[in-house]
Design an enzyme around this catalytic site. Structure first.
Site, PDB file in Angstrom:
ATOM      1  N   ALA A  67       0.868  -1.171   0.000  1.00 34.21           N
ATOM      2  CA  ALA A  67       0.000   0.000   0.000  1.00 34.21           C
ATOM      3  C   ALA A  67       0.908   1.225   0.000  1.00 34.21           C
ATOM      4  CB  ALA A  67      -0.893  -0.021   1.225  1.00 34.21           C
ATOM      5  N   GLY A 112       0.620  -4.862   0.975  1.00 32.12           N
ATOM      6  CA  GLY A 112      -0.573  -4.907   0.132  1.00 32.12           C
ATOM      7  C   GLY A 112      -0.328  -5.623  -1.194  1.00 32.12           C
ATOM      8  N   GLU A 115      -0.682  -9.185  -0.383  1.00 33.69           N
ATOM      9  CA  GLU A 115      -2.120  -9.414  -0.161  1.00 33.69           C
ATOM     10  C   GLU A 115      -2.880  -9.457  -1.484  1.00 33.69           C
ATOM     11  OE1 GLU A 115      -1.830  -6.149   2.607  1.00 33.69           O
ATOM     12  OE2 GLU A 115      -2.880  -7.334   4.113  1.00 33.69           O
ATOM     13  N   GLU A 135       4.627  -4.935   7.200  1.00 30.24           N
ATOM     14  CA  GLU A 135       3.886  -3.833   7.834  1.00 30.24           C
ATOM     15  C   GLU A 135       4.349  -3.534   9.259  1.00 30.24           C
ATOM     16  OE1 GLU A 135       2.518  -6.246   6.028  1.00 30.24           O
ATOM     17  OE2 GLU A 135       0.870  -5.479   4.814  1.00 30.24           O
TER      18      GLU A 135
HETATM   19  N1  CAA Z   1       4.568   3.136  -0.926  1.00 32.08           N
HETATM   20  C1  CAA Z   1       4.973   4.294  -1.487  1.00 32.08           C
HETATM   21  N2  CAA Z   1       6.113   4.413  -2.172  1.00 32.08           N
HETATM   22  C2  CAA Z   1       6.896   3.315  -2.279  1.00 32.08           C
HETATM   23  C3  CAA Z   1       6.542   2.095  -1.721  1.00 32.08           C
HETATM   24  C4  CAA Z   1       5.306   2.019  -1.019  1.00 32.08           C
HETATM   25  N3  CAA Z   1       4.842   0.874  -0.482  1.00 32.08           N
HETATM   26  N4  CAA Z   1       7.518   1.198  -1.989  1.00 32.08           N
HETATM   27  C5  CAA Z   1       8.448   1.840  -2.697  1.00 32.08           C
HETATM   28  N5  CAA Z   1       8.081   3.126  -2.883  1.00 32.08           N
HETATM   29  C6  CAA Z   1       8.816   4.171  -3.578  1.00 32.08           C
HETATM   30  C7  CAA Z   1      10.018   4.634  -2.772  1.00 32.08           C
HETATM   31  O1  CAA Z   1       9.628   5.584  -1.789  1.00 32.08           O
HETATM   32  C8  CAA Z   1      10.887   5.195  -3.858  1.00 32.08           C
HETATM   33  O2  CAA Z   1      10.418   6.477  -4.183  1.00 32.08           O
HETATM   34  P1  CAA Z   1      11.487   7.694  -4.453  1.00 32.08           P
HETATM   35  O3  CAA Z   1      12.264   7.229  -5.667  1.00 32.08           O
HETATM   36  O4  CAA Z   1      10.595   8.864  -4.723  1.00 32.08           O
HETATM   37  O5  CAA Z   1      12.331   7.793  -3.244  1.00 32.08           O
HETATM   38  C9  CAA Z   1      10.610   4.312  -5.048  1.00 32.08           C
HETATM   39  O6  CAA Z   1       9.367   3.654  -4.760  1.00 32.08           O
HETATM   40  C10 CAA Z   1      11.666   3.229  -5.233  1.00 32.08           C
HETATM   41  O7  CAA Z   1      11.806   2.536  -3.989  1.00 32.08           O
HETATM   42  P2  CAA Z   1      13.219   2.321  -3.255  1.00 32.08           P
HETATM   43  O8  CAA Z   1      14.157   3.426  -3.587  1.00 32.08           O
HETATM   44  O9  CAA Z   1      12.934   2.062  -1.818  1.00 32.08           O
HETATM   45  O10 CAA Z   1      13.707   0.980  -3.994  1.00 32.08           O
HETATM   46  P3  CAA Z   1      14.685  -0.137  -3.390  1.00 32.08           P
HETATM   47  O11 CAA Z   1      15.048  -1.010  -4.542  1.00 32.08           O
HETATM   48  O12 CAA Z   1      15.781   0.455  -2.607  1.00 32.08           O
HETATM   49  O13 CAA Z   1      13.757  -0.987  -2.384  1.00 32.08           O
HETATM   50  C11 CAA Z   1      11.762  -2.087  -1.667  1.00 32.08           C
HETATM   51  C12 CAA Z   1      12.659  -1.692  -2.855  1.00 32.08           C
HETATM   52  C13 CAA Z   1      12.487  -3.131  -0.789  1.00 32.08           C
HETATM   53  C14 CAA Z   1      10.491  -2.694  -2.232  1.00 32.08           C
HETATM   54  C15 CAA Z   1      11.460  -0.824  -0.822  1.00 32.08           C
HETATM   55  O14 CAA Z   1      10.955   0.178  -1.684  1.00 32.08           O
HETATM   56  C16 CAA Z   1      10.452  -1.029   0.266  1.00 32.08           C
HETATM   57  O15 CAA Z   1      10.765  -1.586   1.311  1.00 32.08           O
HETATM   58  N6  CAA Z   1       9.210  -0.555   0.030  1.00 32.08           N
HETATM   59  C17 CAA Z   1       8.168  -0.578   1.052  1.00 32.08           C
HETATM   60  C18 CAA Z   1       7.635  -1.987   1.269  1.00 32.08           C
HETATM   61  C19 CAA Z   1       6.595  -1.971   2.340  1.00 32.08           C
HETATM   62  O16 CAA Z   1       6.847  -1.667   3.488  1.00 32.08           O
HETATM   63  N7  CAA Z   1       5.355  -2.350   1.968  1.00 32.08           N
HETATM   64  C20 CAA Z   1       4.238  -2.415   2.889  1.00 32.08           C
HETATM   65  C21 CAA Z   1       3.475  -1.117   2.861  1.00 32.08           C
HETATM   66  S1  CAA Z   1       2.246  -1.028   4.128  1.00 32.08           S
HETATM   67  C22 CAA Z   1       0.955  -1.966   3.545  1.00 32.08           C
HETATM   68  O17 CAA Z   1       1.007  -2.548   2.473  1.00 32.08           O
HETATM   69  C23 CAA Z   1      -0.260  -1.972   4.428  1.00 32.08           C
HETATM   70  C24 CAA Z   1      -1.337  -2.867   4.023  1.00 32.08           C
HETATM   71  O18 CAA Z   1      -1.291  -4.072   4.164  1.00 32.08           O
HETATM   72  C25 CAA Z   1      -2.595  -2.305   3.521  1.00 32.08           C
END
Ligand code: CAA
Length: 261
Positions: A67, A112, A115, A135
Site C-alpha cells: 500500500a 498490500g 495481499e 507492515e
Molecule cells: N509506498 C509508497 N512508495 C513506495 C513504496 C510504497 N509501499 N515502496 C516503494 N516506494 C517508492 C520509494 O519511496 C521510492 O520512491 P522515491 O524514488 O521517490 O524515493 C521508489 O518507490 C523506489 O523505492 P526504493 O528506492 O525504496 O527501492 P529499493 O530497490 O531500494 O527498495 C523495496 C525496494 C524493498 C520494495 C522498498 O521500496 C520497500 O521496502 N518498500 C516498502 C515496502 C513496504 O513496506 N510495503 C508495505 C506497505 S504497508 C501496507 O502494504 C499496508 C497494508 O497491508 C494495507
C-alpha cells in the site's frame, strides 16, 4: 476504458492481463489505484467471454511494493479504516470474480502487494519474486487481508512467523511453502502465465466457473455441506450445452467446441 495507474489488455480472446503500472512508487497501491482495479474488474466481469484474468506488475523490479506509504502516513484512524475497507473490498472482488485469476509475481510483492497476490486464485512467480508482510516494521499490521489469507494458505505457524518478523521470502522458499504454484525464469513468466490461461480457456467455461465457486465457497463450510454444494453444482452442469458437447466430443474422439451455454 483507459486508466492512469494500470493497464487492462486482452492479449488473446477471453484472456485479460491487468498490469499495475505506477513505476515511481514500485506499483504501490494508493486509493486511486484501488478504485481503478475495481473498475477493471467490472470490465472483466461484464464480458461473458472472459475466461482468465492474469495480474502482474509493470517493470522488472516489483509486482506491487505494498500500500502507498506516503499516502497513508498522515491518515487518521477513520481514514485508515476507510482505506483498509476499500482494499479489502477490492481483494474480495478479485476472489469473487467468477473466472480464475492468476497472479504473475515478477518482483517485490510486499504488504498490500503480497495481499493482492494472495487474493488471486494462485500465484506463478519469477525467480526474482520476493514476498513479505513488512507492515510491522512500519508500526502497523497488514490491512488488506494478509493476516487471514496468508494464514489460510501457508498455515498459522509459518504465517505468524512471516507476519511478526517481516522476513522476506524469495521465490524458491515461496515454492517450498506452497505460497506459489510454480517458479519460472523472469523472462518466461508472462508466456507461462498465458500458456496456463490458454489451457484453462480451452475447458468448459461454465464448469471452470463452477469449480472455482465450489472450491471457494466450500472452504467456508463443513465438508458434508461443501460436498452437497458440489453435488448440486454437478447436477446443474448437466443442464448445459457444454456438458453435452464435452461428453459427445470425448466419445466421438474429437476436441470439444464449448459455447459457454
Ligand atoms: N509506498 C509508497 N512508495 C513506495 C513504496 C510504497 N509501499 N515502496 C516503494 N516506494 C517508492 C520509494 O519511496 C521510492 O520512491 P522515491 O524514488 O521517490 O524515493 C521508489 O518507490 C523506489 O523505492 P526504493 O528506492 O525504496 O527501492 P529499493 O530497490 O531500494 O527498495 C523495496 C525496494 C524493498 C520494495 C522498498 O521500496 C520497500 O521496502 N518498500 C516498502 C515496502 C513496504 O513496506 N510495503 C508495505 C506497505 S504497508 C501496507 O502494504 C499496508 C497494508 O497491508 C494495507
Amino acid at each position: 476504458m483507459s486508466y492512469e495507474n494500470l493497464l487492462l489488455d486482452q492479449p488473446e480472446p477471453g484472456l485479460y492481463l491487468l498490469t499495475l503500472d505506477r513505476p515511481r512508487a514500485l506499483n504501490a497501491l494508493n486509493a486511486a489505484t484501488l478504485t481503478e482495479i475495481s473498475a477493471a474488474l467490472d470490465e472483466v466481469r461484464a464480458d461473458a467471454g472472459a475466461r482468465v484474468l492474469l495480474v502482474t506488475g509493470a517493470g522488472d523490479k516489483a509486482f506491487v511494493a505494498g500500500a502507498d506509504i506516503a499516502e497513508m502516513q498522515a491518515y487518521t484512524p477513520m481514514q485508515a479504516r476507510a482505506f483498509s475497507a476499500h482494499g479489502m473490498a477490492v481483494m474480495h472482488a478479485i476472489e469473487a470474480l467468477p473466472i480464475p485469476v492468476i497472479a504473475l509475481v515478477n518482483g517485490y510483492a510486499l504488504g498490500g502487494g503480497c495481499e493482492l497476490a494472495l487474493s488471486c486464485d494462485w500465484i506463478l512467480a519469477s525467480e526474482t519474486a520476493v514476498f513479505g508482510q513488512p507492515e510491522v516494521k512500519l508500526g502497523i499490521p497488514p490491512g488488506f487481508g494478509g493476516t487471514q489469507r496468508l494464514t489460510r494458505l501457508v498455515g498459522r505457524a509459518m504465517a505468524l512467523e512471516l507476519l511478526t518478523t517481516a522476513r522476506q521470502v524469495k521465490a524458491a522458499e515461496a515454492l517450498a511453502l506452497r505460497l506459489v504454484n510454480h517458479v519460472y525464469p523472469a523472462a518466461e513468466l508472462r508466456a507461462r502465465g498465458l500458456e496456463m490461461a490458454r489451457a484453462i480457456a480451452a475447458n468448459g467455461p461454465i464448469a471452470v466457473r463452477i469449480a472455482k465457486q465450489c472450491a471457494h465457497r466450500g472452504l467456508d463450510l463443513d465438508l458434508a455441506n461443501a460436498c452437497v454444494l458440489e453435488t448440486q453444482s454437478f447436477a446443474l452442469s448437466f443442464a448445459t450445452a457444454d456438458q453435452k458437447e464435452g461428453m459427445s466430443a470425448f466419445l466421438e474422439k474429437r476436441p470439444p467446441k464449448f459455447s459457454g451455454d
